[in-house]
Design an enzyme around this catalytic site. Structure first.
Site, PDB file in Angstrom:
ATOM      1  N   GLU A  70       0.718  -1.040   0.046  1.00  0.00           N
ATOM      2  CA  GLU A  70      -0.123   0.044   0.136  1.00  0.00           C
ATOM      3  C   GLU A  70       0.832   0.843   0.060  1.00  0.00           C
ATOM      4  O   GLU A  70       0.373   2.397  -0.688  1.00  0.00           O
ATOM      5  CB  GLU A  70      -1.213  -0.224   1.316  1.00  0.00           C
ATOM      6  N   HIS A 121       1.475   2.141  -3.687  1.00  0.00           N
ATOM      7  CA  HIS A 121       0.469   3.278  -4.210  1.00  0.00           C
ATOM      8  C   HIS A 121       0.170   4.772  -3.663  1.00  0.00           C
ATOM      9  O   HIS A 121       0.494   5.190  -4.273  1.00  0.00           O
ATOM     10  CB  HIS A 121      -1.414   3.072  -3.806  1.00  0.00           C
TER      11      HIS A 121
END
Length: 488
Positions: free
Chosen positions: A255, A258
């Site tokens: 994550e 991202h």
């Protein structure tokens, strides 16, 4: 002001409202009280109605007709605004609002069904989601392929047939690697209890190490890890299993990939269409290269082995090389997000084929669980033990994200290309990774991919960074080399 200036002022306000709507979704998946589901559905529907009205405002069409871009960035802004306008005006406002309400409510129903291992409790809601998404796709497709219209939401310009061709190229080598690895002596996982607080502290350290800016972000817990936001507010979530610390640590690194993409975009583009990731395929290229080619490399595992022993004490792994094998162990399992780099793509291919069949009307929701179980048994060689490990494991269909799944494997393909270019251009990368120094790698990715946001179309972003058109070859060569050495 010029027509371009007026359009950009209006668009900035629309983008700001979209960020507020995104924060509602973040709140729902992290801290919202369970009893608020019904009200949140109404709130989400109201926000979608406002956004749909702004995105289809006739003034946008007039401004687009009159606007002249002052520079290349302005041309990209007009390209993206025109694309959004032309797509959004095709979707009736009442349908957009109904979908927003339904998917907000559906998410909670899915979570409850998953916890109860009861697909039948979710199936009627999923049927309604599929029905409305097919209506939306029909409006967007103009008589073309419904699934292509859905994929275009997440990877502009991509077609299902092209994705299927890439997957057909990948499958034989992935299956051969898996069969060789699973025929070898299985590598045992780590054993023991790993305290939640210690996992979260280490995950924060790793997030910072990979370049995540906590002044503009935060980490929370969620059932399904995700990243949310852009610009000055980019949040991530992770999850914790006290018997499997890698679930937390590598979910966090994934994550962070991202989030660093969104945080790394040129600030001049903030709250504009260019000021966000250009596609989910490019987005996944960042999360996957952070997690896998960097985070699961032999060199970085050398560093992480020492850090885990500092935090947890002895972890039942005797050496750095054994630790590297444990981190990259190929094993039987059901869960996509816990799969190794080879089998992960086979999970995606399963979902890609099933959702194409759903949208085409060749597969009914009432038959989806059986179809999933049959396909899983054929692809992986063993039966799904329960719905939470099968058809109910992913949140995507509950929130209407049809067409999203193939971008995960496309992101792996892009990551393979970027990794090959990164190794050509960054000297002594392994030496740096072994010291826990990610700065050269993440600086290269920021300069060649992240800072551009939506300035270039997706494939062009990768081609510019790598000096060649993207293809599956570099990923497959990387996997052959890595797992061929791990499982000779």
């Amino acid at each position: 002001m010029t027509a371009f200036d007026e359009l950009m002022v209006f668009e900035r306000e629309t983008q700001a409202l979209a960020r507020v709507a995104g924060r509602l979704s973040w709140d729902q998946e992290t801290v919202m009280p369970r009893g608020a589901v019904g009200q949140r559905a109404e709130e989400s529907g109201a926000m979608e109605a406002v956004l749909h009205a702004r995105r289809t405002d006739p003034r946008v069409g007039a401004w687009l007709g009159d606007a002249r871009a002052p520079d290349a960035a302005g041309e990209a802004q007009l390209r993206l605004i025109r694309r959004s306008y032309e797509r959004t005006v095709k979707v009736p406002a009442d349908l957009a609002t109904a979908l927003a309400k339904l998917t907000s409510r559906s998410q909670g129903i899915w979570a409850g069904a998953r916890a109860a291992d009861d697909f039948k409790a979710f199936a009627p809601t999923l049927e309604e989601v599929v029905r409305l998404k097919r209506e939306e796709a029909a409006a967007l497709a103009d008589g073309g392929d419904l699934y292509d219209a859905m994929v275009d939401d997440y990877e502009p310009g991509a077609k299902a047939a092209d994705l299927a061709a890439i997957f057909d190229e990948m499958r034989p080598r992935l299956v051969a690697l898996r069969e060789r690895a699973l025929g070898a002596t299985e590598v045992a996982p780590v054993r023991g209890a790993f305290e939640t607080d210690k996992q979260l502290r280490l995950s924060r350290d790793l997030a910072a190490l990979f370049g995540y800016d906590f002044e503009r972000g935060r980490i929370d817990l969620a059932v399904h890890p995700f990243s949310s936001g852009s610009g000055e507010d980019v949040r991530i979530t992770t999850r914790v299993s006290e018997t499997d610390p890698f679930n937390c640590l590598y979910s966090t690194i994934h994550e962070v990939g991202h989030a660093c993409y969104e945080q790394g975009i040129d600030p001049a583009y903030q709250l504009t269409p260019v000021g966000q990731g250009v596609s989910m395929g490019v987005h996944e290229s960042q999360s996957r290269i952070y997690e896998n080619q960097l985070g699961r490399s032999r060199a970085f595992c050398h560093y992480l082995y020492g850090r885990m022993r500092e935090v947890f004490g002895e972890i039942g792994v005797k050496s750095e090389e054994d630790f590297y094998r444990v981190v990259n162990r190929m094993h039987r399992g059901y869960i996509r997000t816990e799969a190794d780099e080879v089998q992960y793509n086979l999970h995606i291919m399963l979902r890609f084929d099933l959702e194409r069949a759903l949208i085409a009307g060749d597969l009914q929701v009432s038959d989806l669980e059986a179809a999933w179980n049959d396909r899983f048994k054929a692809d992986f060689g063993y039966a799904v033990d329960r719905p939470a490990n099968g058809v109910l494991q992913d949140v995507h269909w509950s929130v209407g994200l049809f067409g999203y799944f193939p971008t995960y494997s496309l992101g792996n393909v892009y990551a393979g290309c970027l990794h090959a270019a990164l190794r050509r251009e960054v000297r002594d990368l392994d030496g740096q990774l072994a010291q826990g120094d990610l700065s050269a790698a993440t600086t290269w990715l920021r300069a060649h991919v992240q800072q551009h946001g939506g300035l270039y179309p997706p494939r062009e972003v990768i081609a510019r960074a790598c000096g060649a058109e993207p293809g599956a070859g570099p990923l497959l060569d990387y996997l052959d080399e890595k797992f061929g050495a791990l499982y000779p």
